[in-house]
Design a protein around this motif. Structure first.
Motif, PDB file in Angstrom:
ATOM      1  N   ILE A  19       0.835  -1.208   0.000  1.00  0.00           N
ATOM      2  CA  ILE A  19       0.000   0.000   0.000  1.00  0.00           C
ATOM      3  C   ILE A  19       0.871   1.261   0.000  1.00  0.00           C
ATOM      4  CG2 ILE A  19      -1.676   1.291   1.389  1.00  0.00           C
ATOM      5  CD1 ILE A  19      -2.783  -1.460   2.357  1.00  0.00           C
ATOM      6  N   VAL A  67      10.441   2.955  12.020  1.00  0.00           N
ATOM      7  CA  VAL A  67       9.547   3.990  12.574  1.00  0.00           C
ATOM      8  C   VAL A  67       9.331   3.854  14.078  1.00  0.00           C
ATOM      9  CG1 VAL A  67       8.327   4.432  10.407  1.00  0.00           C
ATOM     10  CG2 VAL A  67       7.420   2.712  12.000  1.00  0.00           C
ATOM     11  N   SER A  68       9.669   2.697  14.631  1.00  0.00           N
ATOM     12  CA  SER A  68       9.492   2.543  16.078  1.00  0.00           C
ATOM     13  C   SER A  68      10.605   3.244  16.857  1.00  0.00           C
ATOM     14  CB  SER A  68       9.434   1.054  16.461  1.00  0.00           C
ATOM     15  OG  SER A  68      10.688   0.439  16.273  1.00  0.00           O
ATOM     16  N   ASN A  93       2.449   5.132   7.207  1.00  0.00           N
ATOM     17  CA  ASN A  93       1.807   3.937   6.634  1.00  0.00           C
ATOM     18  C   ASN A  93       2.368   2.623   7.183  1.00  0.00           C
ATOM     19  OD1 ASN A  93       0.449   2.364   4.255  1.00  0.00           O
ATOM     20  ND2 ASN A  93       2.637   1.892   4.092  1.00  0.00           N
ATOM     21  N   ARG A 112       6.009  -5.608  20.461  1.00  0.00           N
ATOM     22  CA  ARG A 112       6.498  -5.269  19.117  1.00  0.00           C
ATOM     23  C   ARG A 112       5.368  -4.702  18.261  1.00  0.00           C
ATOM     24  NH1 ARG A 112      10.301  -2.603  17.071  1.00  0.00           N
ATOM     25  NH2 ARG A 112      10.592  -2.968  14.870  1.00  0.00           N
ATOM     26  N   VAL A 116       5.675  -0.814  16.666  1.00  0.00           N
ATOM     27  CA  VAL A 116       5.644  -0.415  15.247  1.00  0.00           C
ATOM     28  C   VAL A 116       4.335   0.321  14.928  1.00  0.00           C
ATOM     29  CG1 VAL A 116       5.702  -1.205  12.844  1.00  0.00           C
ATOM     30  CG2 VAL A 116       7.126  -2.346  14.570  1.00  0.00           C
ATOM     31  N   ALA A 145      -4.759   3.084   9.550  1.00  0.00           N
ATOM     32  CA  ALA A 145      -5.579   2.313  10.494  1.00  0.00           C
ATOM     33  C   ALA A 145      -5.990   1.046   9.760  1.00  0.00           C
ATOM     34  CB  ALA A 145      -6.772   3.131  10.958  1.00  0.00           C
ATOM     35  N   SER A 146      -7.205   0.606   9.925  1.00  0.00           N
ATOM     36  CA  SER A 146      -7.702  -0.625   9.293  1.00  0.00           C
ATOM     37  C   SER A 146      -9.168  -0.760   9.665  1.00  0.00           C
ATOM     38  CB  SER A 146      -6.932  -1.828   9.845  1.00  0.00           C
ATOM     39  OG  SER A 146      -7.621  -3.034   9.568  1.00  0.00           O
ATOM     40  N   TYR A 159      -3.164  -6.845  16.836  1.00  0.00           N
ATOM     41  CA  TYR A 159      -3.125  -5.996  15.635  1.00  0.00           C
ATOM     42  C   TYR A 159      -4.349  -5.065  15.648  1.00  0.00           C
ATOM     43  CZ  TYR A 159      -3.375  -4.726  10.659  1.00  0.00           C
ATOM     44  OH  TYR A 159      -3.446  -4.037   9.477  1.00  0.00           O
ATOM     45  N   LYS A 163      -4.606  -0.858  15.898  1.00  0.00           N
ATOM     46  CA  LYS A 163      -5.257   0.014  14.921  1.00  0.00           C
ATOM     47  C   LYS A 163      -6.344   0.887  15.563  1.00  0.00           C
ATOM     48  CE  LYS A 163      -2.703  -1.149  11.403  1.00  0.00           C
ATOM     49  NZ  LYS A 163      -1.757  -0.181  10.825  1.00  0.00           N
ATOM     50  N   GLY A 190      -9.487  -2.437   3.920  1.00  0.00           N
ATOM     51  CA  GLY A 190     -10.146  -3.685   4.313  1.00  0.00           C
ATOM     52  C   GLY A 190      -9.218  -4.855   4.092  1.00  0.00           C
ATOM     53  N   ALA A 195       1.657  -8.414   0.658  1.00  0.00           N
ATOM     54  CA  ALA A 195       2.434  -9.394   1.427  1.00  0.00           C
ATOM     55  C   ALA A 195       1.830  -9.592   2.816  1.00  0.00           C
ATOM     56  CB  ALA A 195       3.880  -8.922   1.536  1.00  0.00           C
ATOM     57  N   MET A 196       1.256  -8.499   3.364  1.00  0.00           N
ATOM     58  CA  MET A 196       0.664  -8.612   4.701  1.00  0.00           C
ATOM     59  C   MET A 196      -0.494  -9.613   4.692  1.00  0.00           C
ATOM     60  SD  MET A 196      -0.814  -5.695   7.263  1.00  0.00           S
ATOM     61  CE  MET A 196       0.778  -5.092   7.793  1.00  0.00           C
TER      62      MET A 196
HETATM   63  P1  NAD Z   1       3.158  -4.781   3.718  1.00  0.00           P
HETATM   64  O1  NAD Z   1       3.653  -5.691   4.770  1.00  0.00           O
HETATM   65  O2  NAD Z   1       3.036  -5.255   2.326  1.00  0.00           O
HETATM   66  O3  NAD Z   1       4.035  -3.450   3.691  1.00  0.00           O
HETATM   67  C1  NAD Z   1       4.375  -2.780   4.879  1.00  0.00           C
HETATM   68  C2  NAD Z   1       5.720  -2.120   4.701  1.00  0.00           C
HETATM   69  O4  NAD Z   1       6.073  -1.501   5.948  1.00  0.00           O
HETATM   70  C3  NAD Z   1       6.823  -3.161   4.395  1.00  0.00           C
HETATM   71  O5  NAD Z   1       7.591  -2.748   3.283  1.00  0.00           O
HETATM   72  C4  NAD Z   1       7.628  -3.205   5.679  1.00  0.00           C
HETATM   73  O6  NAD Z   1       9.000  -3.496   5.494  1.00  0.00           O
HETATM   74  C5  NAD Z   1       7.419  -1.800   6.232  1.00  0.00           C
HETATM   75  N1  NAD Z   1       7.685  -1.754   7.666  1.00  0.00           N
HETATM   76  C6  NAD Z   1       7.343  -2.680   8.603  1.00  0.00           C
HETATM   77  N2  NAD Z   1       7.812  -2.317   9.808  1.00  0.00           N
HETATM   78  C7  NAD Z   1       8.455  -1.126   9.621  1.00  0.00           C
HETATM   79  C8  NAD Z   1       9.152  -0.272  10.483  1.00  0.00           C
HETATM   80  N3  NAD Z   1       9.293  -0.555  11.786  1.00  0.00           N
HETATM   81  N4  NAD Z   1       9.699   0.867   9.984  1.00  0.00           N
HETATM   82  C9  NAD Z   1       9.574   1.169   8.654  1.00  0.00           C
HETATM   83  N5  NAD Z   1       8.925   0.364   7.780  1.00  0.00           N
HETATM   84  C10 NAD Z   1       8.377  -0.774   8.260  1.00  0.00           C
HETATM   85  O7  NAD Z   1       1.753  -4.228   4.268  1.00  0.00           O
HETATM   86  P2  NAD Z   1       0.586  -3.415   3.512  1.00  0.00           P
HETATM   87  O8  NAD Z   1      -0.506  -4.354   3.292  1.00  0.00           O
HETATM   88  O9  NAD Z   1       1.129  -2.604   2.410  1.00  0.00           O
HETATM   89  O10 NAD Z   1       0.141  -2.475   4.726  1.00  0.00           O
HETATM   90  C11 NAD Z   1       0.449  -1.081   4.822  1.00  0.00           C
HETATM   91  C12 NAD Z   1      -0.321  -0.495   6.000  1.00  0.00           C
HETATM   92  O11 NAD Z   1      -1.723  -0.669   5.790  1.00  0.00           O
HETATM   93  C13 NAD Z   1      -0.008  -1.169   7.334  1.00  0.00           C
HETATM   94  O12 NAD Z   1       0.001  -0.226   8.370  1.00  0.00           O
HETATM   95  C14 NAD Z   1      -1.160  -2.147   7.505  1.00  0.00           C
HETATM   96  O13 NAD Z   1      -1.386  -2.469   8.856  1.00  0.00           O
HETATM   97  C15 NAD Z   1      -2.296  -1.356   6.898  1.00  0.00           C
HETATM   98  N6  NAD Z   1      -3.412  -2.182   6.443  1.00  0.00           N
HETATM   99  C16 NAD Z   1      -3.222  -3.172   5.504  1.00  0.00           C
HETATM  100  C17 NAD Z   1      -4.312  -3.945   5.122  1.00  0.00           C
HETATM  101  C18 NAD Z   1      -4.208  -5.049   4.103  1.00  0.00           C
HETATM  102  O14 NAD Z   1      -5.230  -5.697   3.843  1.00  0.00           O
HETATM  103  N7  NAD Z   1      -3.079  -5.327   3.501  1.00  0.00           N
HETATM  104  C19 NAD Z   1      -5.567  -3.733   5.687  1.00  0.00           C
HETATM  105  C20 NAD Z   1      -5.712  -2.720   6.629  1.00  0.00           C
HETATM  106  C21 NAD Z   1      -4.622  -1.964   6.999  1.00  0.00           C
END
Ligand code: NAD
Length: 264
Positions: A19, A67-68, A93, A112, A116, A145-146, A159, A163, A190, A195-196
């Motif tokens: 994302i 970011v943490s 993000n 953890r 994060v 958020a989510s 998790y 959020k 949603g 990858a998540m």
């Molecule tokens: P993803 O795992 O594909 O990408 C997340 C990225 O964040 C990765 O490149 C990872 O290396 C990076 N990351 C993780 N920890 C980090 C840190 N401590 N410092 C810096 N970078 C860090 O996940 P995504 O699906 O792209 O999700 C992006 C955001 O959207 C997240 O916050 C996730 O919780 C939220 N979200 C995702 C979904 C979904 O369905 N995929 C749904 C709701 C919310």
């Protein structure tokens, strides 16, 4: 609020993939110069996103930071200002997920997750806000958020709680940042095929005896009114609005973009 369409700079955390990558590319298309952040393990992906943005005619640079860690986030904001100019927008993000039953959670799991997903957002919001206040320009803070910030998923309890905290923090920051002409909003995706969700699908599958790919398919069919799994670009479109002057009168909101799972 004070987002000058001629000169806009954004930091997007966790933008090496998923994302965050879609958001970084979309903001570049919207005219933003972008600081692309991720952790060291995603160095090559971060560099690829940076090159893509440059090929679109915008300025961009990579900054590896966790970011943490508040000091690393502070350095990222400083580096962004020195490379790209005054900061207008922070998109916090980056996030992690973990599938685990509540009664199996360890203190370290919980710690953890919050380091994060909650401290990470706080570090990004506060470092960016301090910079924007110093500039006196106004700006925008956004957090990931989510839908689980509205209704938790079982086996994703910590998790989900993290959020909910993002949603709460976003509302509190919105009130305190308003006098500085800074809006603060969150986006709530949603089920997005990244990858998540590969991880969530696999781990839920192991616990429930489903094959790889079956859980996300079932959730998509059973839960999503629009009947398809989300792609990162669906989220980036909403984030684009929240980063544009069109959302200047919106603050403290967590905007759901989920194809119709949660109705707020
Ligand atoms: P993803 O795992 O594909 O990408 C997340 C990225 O964040 C990765 O490149 C990872 O290396 C990076 N990351 C993780 N920890 C980090 C840190 N401590 N410092 C810096 N970078 C860090 O996940 P995504 O699906 O792209 O999700 C992006 C955001 O959207 C997240 O916050 C996730 O919780 C939220 N979200 C995702 C979904 C979904 O369905 N995929 C749904 C709701 C919310």
């Amino acid at each position: 609020m004070a987002t000058n369409p001629q000169n806009r700079v954004a930091i997007v955390t966790g933008s090496g993939r998923g994302i965050g990558k879609a958001i970084a590319l979309r903001l570049a298309r919207d005219g933003y110069d972008v600081c692309v952040n991720d952790i060291l393990a995603n160095k090559s992906q971060v560099e690829k996103v940076t090159s893509l943005i440059k090929s679109m005619g915008r300025n961009s640079f990579p900054f590896l930071a966790d970011v943490s860690n508040p000091e690393e986030v502070e350095s990222m904001v400083e580096a962004s200002v020195s490379e790209l100019g005054p900061l207008n927008t922070m998109v916090a993000n980056a996030g992690i997920a973990q599938v685990k039953a509540l009664l199996d959670l360890t203190e370290q799991d919980l710690k953890r997750m919050f380091e994060v997903n909650v401290y990470g957002i706080f570090n990004c919001y506060s470092s960016a806000a301090k910079q924007i206040i110093k500039q006196g320009t106004g700006g925008k803070l956004l957090g990931a958020a989510s839908i689980v910030a509205f209704k938790p998923f079982p086996l994703l309890s910590h998790y989900s709680a993290s959020k909910w905290a993002v949603r709460g923090m976003t509302q509190a920051f919105a009130m305190e940042m308003a006098p500085h002409k800074i809006t603060v909003n969150a986006y709530a995706p949603g089920i997005v095929g990244t990858a998540m969700w590969d991880l969530i699908d696999e781990e839920l599958g192991k616990l429930k005896g489903a094959k790889k790919g079956e859980t996300i398919k079932k959730y998509t069919t059973d839960l999503i009114a629009l009947g398809r799994t989300s792609v990162p670009e669906d989220v980036a479109k909403t984030v684009s609005f929240l980063c544009s002057p069109d959302s200047d009168y919106v603050t403290g909101q967590t905007i759901v973009v989920d194809g119709g799972i949660i109705f707020t």
